[in-house]
Design a protein around this motif. Structure first.
Motif, PDB file in Angstrom:
ATOM      1  N   LEU A 198     -54.100 -25.481   8.164  1.00  0.00           N
ATOM      2  CA  LEU A 198     -54.490 -26.882   7.995  1.00  0.00           C
ATOM      3  C   LEU A 198     -53.648 -27.850   8.831  1.00  0.00           C
ATOM      4  CD1 LEU A 198     -56.600 -28.458   6.306  1.00  0.00           C
ATOM      5  CD2 LEU A 198     -54.749 -29.056   4.787  1.00  0.00           C
ATOM      6  N   ILE A 199     -52.364 -27.545   8.959  1.00  0.00           N
ATOM      7  CA  ILE A 199     -51.477 -28.474   9.700  1.00  0.00           C
ATOM      8  C   ILE A 199     -51.974 -28.603  11.142  1.00  0.00           C
ATOM      9  CG2 ILE A 199     -49.102 -28.853  10.512  1.00  0.00           C
ATOM     10  CD1 ILE A 199     -48.169 -27.439   7.912  1.00  0.00           C
ATOM     11  N   ASN A 200     -52.281 -27.456  11.735  1.00  0.00           N
ATOM     12  CA  ASN A 200     -52.809 -27.461  13.099  1.00  0.00           C
ATOM     13  C   ASN A 200     -54.188 -28.090  13.180  1.00  0.00           C
ATOM     14  OD1 ASN A 200     -51.930 -26.696  15.598  1.00  0.00           O
ATOM     15  ND2 ASN A 200     -51.451 -24.625  14.836  1.00  0.00           N
ATOM     16  N   LEU A 201     -55.008 -27.761  12.208  1.00  0.00           N
ATOM     17  CA  LEU A 201     -56.371 -28.298  12.199  1.00  0.00           C
ATOM     18  C   LEU A 201     -56.363 -29.823  12.138  1.00  0.00           C
ATOM     19  CD1 LEU A 201     -58.232 -25.841   9.798  1.00  0.00           C
ATOM     20  CD2 LEU A 201     -58.830 -26.310  12.174  1.00  0.00           C
ATOM     21  N   GLU A 233     -62.234 -19.183   6.784  1.00  0.00           N
ATOM     22  CA  GLU A 233     -63.474 -19.982   6.831  1.00  0.00           C
ATOM     23  C   GLU A 233     -63.288 -21.234   5.973  1.00  0.00           C
ATOM     24  OE1 GLU A 233     -66.260 -17.222   5.186  1.00  0.00           O
ATOM     25  OE2 GLU A 233     -65.604 -17.627   3.137  1.00  0.00           O
ATOM     26  N   ALA A 234     -64.302 -22.062   5.949  1.00  0.00           N
ATOM     27  CA  ALA A 234     -64.227 -23.266   5.109  1.00  0.00           C
ATOM     28  C   ALA A 234     -65.622 -23.672   4.681  1.00  0.00           C
ATOM     29  CB  ALA A 234     -63.590 -24.403   5.909  1.00  0.00           C
ATOM     30  N   LEU A 235     -65.672 -24.345   3.547  1.00  0.00           N
ATOM     31  CA  LEU A 235     -66.948 -24.907   3.107  1.00  0.00           C
ATOM     32  C   LEU A 235     -67.045 -26.310   3.698  1.00  0.00           C
ATOM     33  CD1 LEU A 235     -67.206 -24.098  -0.709  1.00  0.00           C
ATOM     34  CD2 LEU A 235     -68.657 -23.203   1.142  1.00  0.00           C
ATOM     35  N   LEU A 236     -68.198 -26.620   4.274  1.00  0.00           N
ATOM     36  CA  LEU A 236     -68.400 -27.943   4.855  1.00  0.00           C
ATOM     37  C   LEU A 236     -69.201 -28.798   3.877  1.00  0.00           C
ATOM     38  CD1 LEU A 236     -68.288 -29.861   7.372  1.00  0.00           C
ATOM     39  CD2 LEU A 236     -70.462 -28.862   8.062  1.00  0.00           C
ATOM     40  N   PHE A 237     -68.633 -29.956   3.545  1.00  0.00           N
ATOM     41  CA  PHE A 237     -69.299 -30.885   2.628  1.00  0.00           C
ATOM     42  C   PHE A 237     -69.753 -32.119   3.395  1.00  0.00           C
ATOM     43  CE2 PHE A 237     -68.110 -29.271  -1.618  1.00  0.00           C
ATOM     44  CZ  PHE A 237     -67.155 -28.318  -1.253  1.00  0.00           C
ATOM     45  N   LYS A 238     -70.894 -32.627   3.017  1.00  0.00           N
ATOM     46  CA  LYS A 238     -71.342 -33.897   3.596  1.00  0.00           C
ATOM     47  C   LYS A 238     -72.008 -34.693   2.481  1.00  0.00           C
ATOM     48  CE  LYS A 238     -73.280 -35.348   8.019  1.00  0.00           C
ATOM     49  NZ  LYS A 238     -74.097 -34.949   9.154  1.00  0.00           N
ATOM     50  N   LYS A 239     -71.556 -35.910   2.309  1.00  0.00           N
ATOM     51  CA  LYS A 239     -72.098 -36.801   1.275  1.00  0.00           C
ATOM     52  C   LYS A 239     -72.192 -36.098  -0.088  1.00  0.00           C
ATOM     53  CE  LYS A 239     -72.849 -40.325   4.050  1.00  0.00           C
ATOM     54  NZ  LYS A 239     -71.865 -41.381   4.017  1.00  0.00           N
ATOM     55  N   LYS A 295     -62.340 -20.942  13.247  1.00  0.00           N
ATOM     56  CA  LYS A 295     -62.243 -21.320  14.676  1.00  0.00           C
ATOM     57  C   LYS A 295     -63.284 -22.389  15.070  1.00  0.00           C
ATOM     58  CE  LYS A 295     -65.111 -17.539  16.577  1.00  0.00           C
ATOM     59  NZ  LYS A 295     -66.327 -18.286  16.615  1.00  0.00           N
ATOM     60  N   ASP A 296     -64.307 -22.569  14.244  1.00  0.00           N
ATOM     61  CA  ASP A 296     -65.360 -23.537  14.590  1.00  0.00           C
ATOM     62  C   ASP A 296     -65.219 -24.860  13.826  1.00  0.00           C
ATOM     63  OD1 ASP A 296     -66.544 -21.642  16.239  1.00  0.00           O
ATOM     64  OD2 ASP A 296     -67.690 -20.789  14.561  1.00  0.00           O
ATOM     65  N   ILE A 297     -64.211 -24.949  12.956  1.00  0.00           N
ATOM     66  CA  ILE A 297     -64.121 -26.125  12.064  1.00  0.00           C
ATOM     67  C   ILE A 297     -64.118 -27.443  12.857  1.00  0.00           C
ATOM     68  CG2 ILE A 297     -62.597 -27.373  10.462  1.00  0.00           C
ATOM     69  CD1 ILE A 297     -61.899 -24.663   9.195  1.00  0.00           C
ATOM     70  N   ILE A 298     -63.250 -27.533  13.860  1.00  0.00           N
ATOM     71  CA  ILE A 298     -63.113 -28.806  14.583  1.00  0.00           C
ATOM     72  C   ILE A 298     -64.433 -29.174  15.280  1.00  0.00           C
ATOM     73  CG2 ILE A 298     -61.843 -30.040  16.411  1.00  0.00           C
ATOM     74  CD1 ILE A 298     -60.179 -29.388  13.902  1.00  0.00           C
ATOM     75  N   ASN A 299     -64.981 -28.211  16.049  1.00  0.00           N
ATOM     76  CA  ASN A 299     -66.215 -28.511  16.787  1.00  0.00           C
ATOM     77  C   ASN A 299     -67.342 -28.925  15.848  1.00  0.00           C
ATOM     78  OD1 ASN A 299     -65.209 -28.090  19.287  1.00  0.00           O
ATOM     79  ND2 ASN A 299     -65.823 -25.924  19.401  1.00  0.00           N
TER      80      ASN A 299
END
Ligand code: SF4
Length: 358
Positions: free
Chosen positions: A280-283, A329-335, A345-349
């Motif tokens: 997370l720190i790097n992200l 990996e991570a869960l992506l939340f929107k609204k 590896k794809d989180i930022i993009n």
């Protein structure tokens, strides 16, 4: 409650196109540190400050010849209001007022005779130029220092009111006041005294705050605590640094209080702990950098970057967009909704792509 509902009601003044005081947004100021005679360098820095979001740029005017900077900058297309910073010399003040400065910073008690003050006031009145009285703990009058023994809050406030009284005698009230100290508590108390005793707009700043975290914390406490009580109309965050960095610092303070005119991205990120399952720190630093490069950092949204599936989903759901980390990996939340799972590896993009669409 809206900020203006509990804000101290100050008198409005106008510096060029900018209103300071009343219900006008809190404006951000900075000061050039170029040689004023070097018009090109001063122009470039003023432009950089304006592009960074500076609402008012102060430029020191050490001699009569230097005041041509104000008309020159305007000829080159600078529309940001410009303040002439003048010490003692009334002739420079008059020349600056009639040469395009939108505001003069001078302390009338330091000008000399009453006739000289009268001449400065006449020029400012004719040009519609306000005067900021700027009292610093390092340059208090001998008489006031003697009375109080040291530059106390009361001494700073008394000095500012004394200078203002010299202008009021001439029926000139197009005034802003500042009382600055490198001591945060003194600066806070001095402004509170002025806030009670006058309705002049207040320019806030902790002076000689230094650099780095220490300076930012001092300024955040000094300027931020006054603003949080509704006191203050314009701010300058003094840093021993490139003045452009003062703007980001000022904006961060206004953003943190939710009173920024142009609110930027609010990033919520957890401090990480033994449960954190992504880097997370790097992200976070990668995300901040990309958001800035892509011009998304001034977008008025809340982004949550959270390290795990325990506390992460709650914050990520509350934000406009967010992630809660899992293993690789991570869960992506929107609204408030889970959109999908993404690889670390794809989180930022993916975050950046989603934010661009918002
Ligand atoms: Fe730890 Fe999760 Fe809290 Fe982050 S959100 S500090 S990873 S418990």
């Amino acid at each position: 409650m809206k900020y203006n509902d509990y804000r101290r009601q100050s008198r409005e003044i106008r510096a060029g196109s900018l209103i300071v005081g009343g219900n006008a947004p809190i404006s951000i100021q900075s000061m050039t540190n170029t040689d004023t005679h070097d018009i090109e360098a001063t122009y470039r820095q003023t432009l950089a400050l304006a592009n960074a979001g500076c609402d008012v740029v102060r430029i020191t005017a050490p001699d009569e010849e230097s005041v041509r900077v104000f008309s020159e900058l305007k000829k080159r297309g600078i529309t940001t209001p410009l303040v002439a910073d003048i010490h003692f010399n009334y002739k420079i003040a008059i020349k600056a007022a009639i040469s395009g400065a939108d505001k003069i910073r001078i302390n009338p008690g330091n000008i000399g005779s009453k006739d000289k003050v009268r001449e400065v006031v006449a020029a400012c009145r004719e040009m519609g130029v306000p005067i900021r009285i700027g009292v610093n703990s390092g340059s208090l009058e001998e008489s006031i220092l003697k009375k109080y023994g040291s530059p106390t809050a009361e001494a700073l406030a008394e000095s500012a009111l004394y200078h203002a009284s010299l202008l009021e005698e001439l029926d000139f009230r197009n005034i802003a006041l500042s009382v600055k100290s490198s001591d945060t508590q003194t600066m806070i108390r001095a402004n509170k005294i002025l806030a009670e005793k006058t309705d002049y707009p207040l320019h806030l700043g902790v002076t000689e705050a230094g650099a780095g975290n220490r300076a930012l914390i001092k300024s955040s406490i000094g300027v931020g605590s006054l603003l949080s009580e509704g006191i203050g109309d314009t701010v300058r965050i003094s840093l021993t640094d490139d003045p452009v960095n003062e703007i980001a610092a000022a904006r961060a303070i206004l953003d943190s209080l939710g009173i920024s005119e142009e609110p930027g991205m609010d990033i919520v990120s957890c401090p990480t702990c033994g449960r954190t399952s992504i880097d997370l720190i790097n992200l976070l630093s990668q995300f901040e950098e990309r958001a800035k490069i892509e011009g998304l950092d001034r977008k008025n949204i809340k982004v949550a970057l959270m390290g795990c599936a325990v506390n992460g989903p709650g914050e990520a759901r509350e934000a406009d967009i967010g992630i809660a980390g899992g293993k690789g990996e991570a869960l992506l939340f929107k609204k408030g909704e889970i959109i999908r799972k993404i690889k670390e590896k794809d989180i930022i993009n993916e975050l950046i792509a989603e934010i661009k669409e918002m």
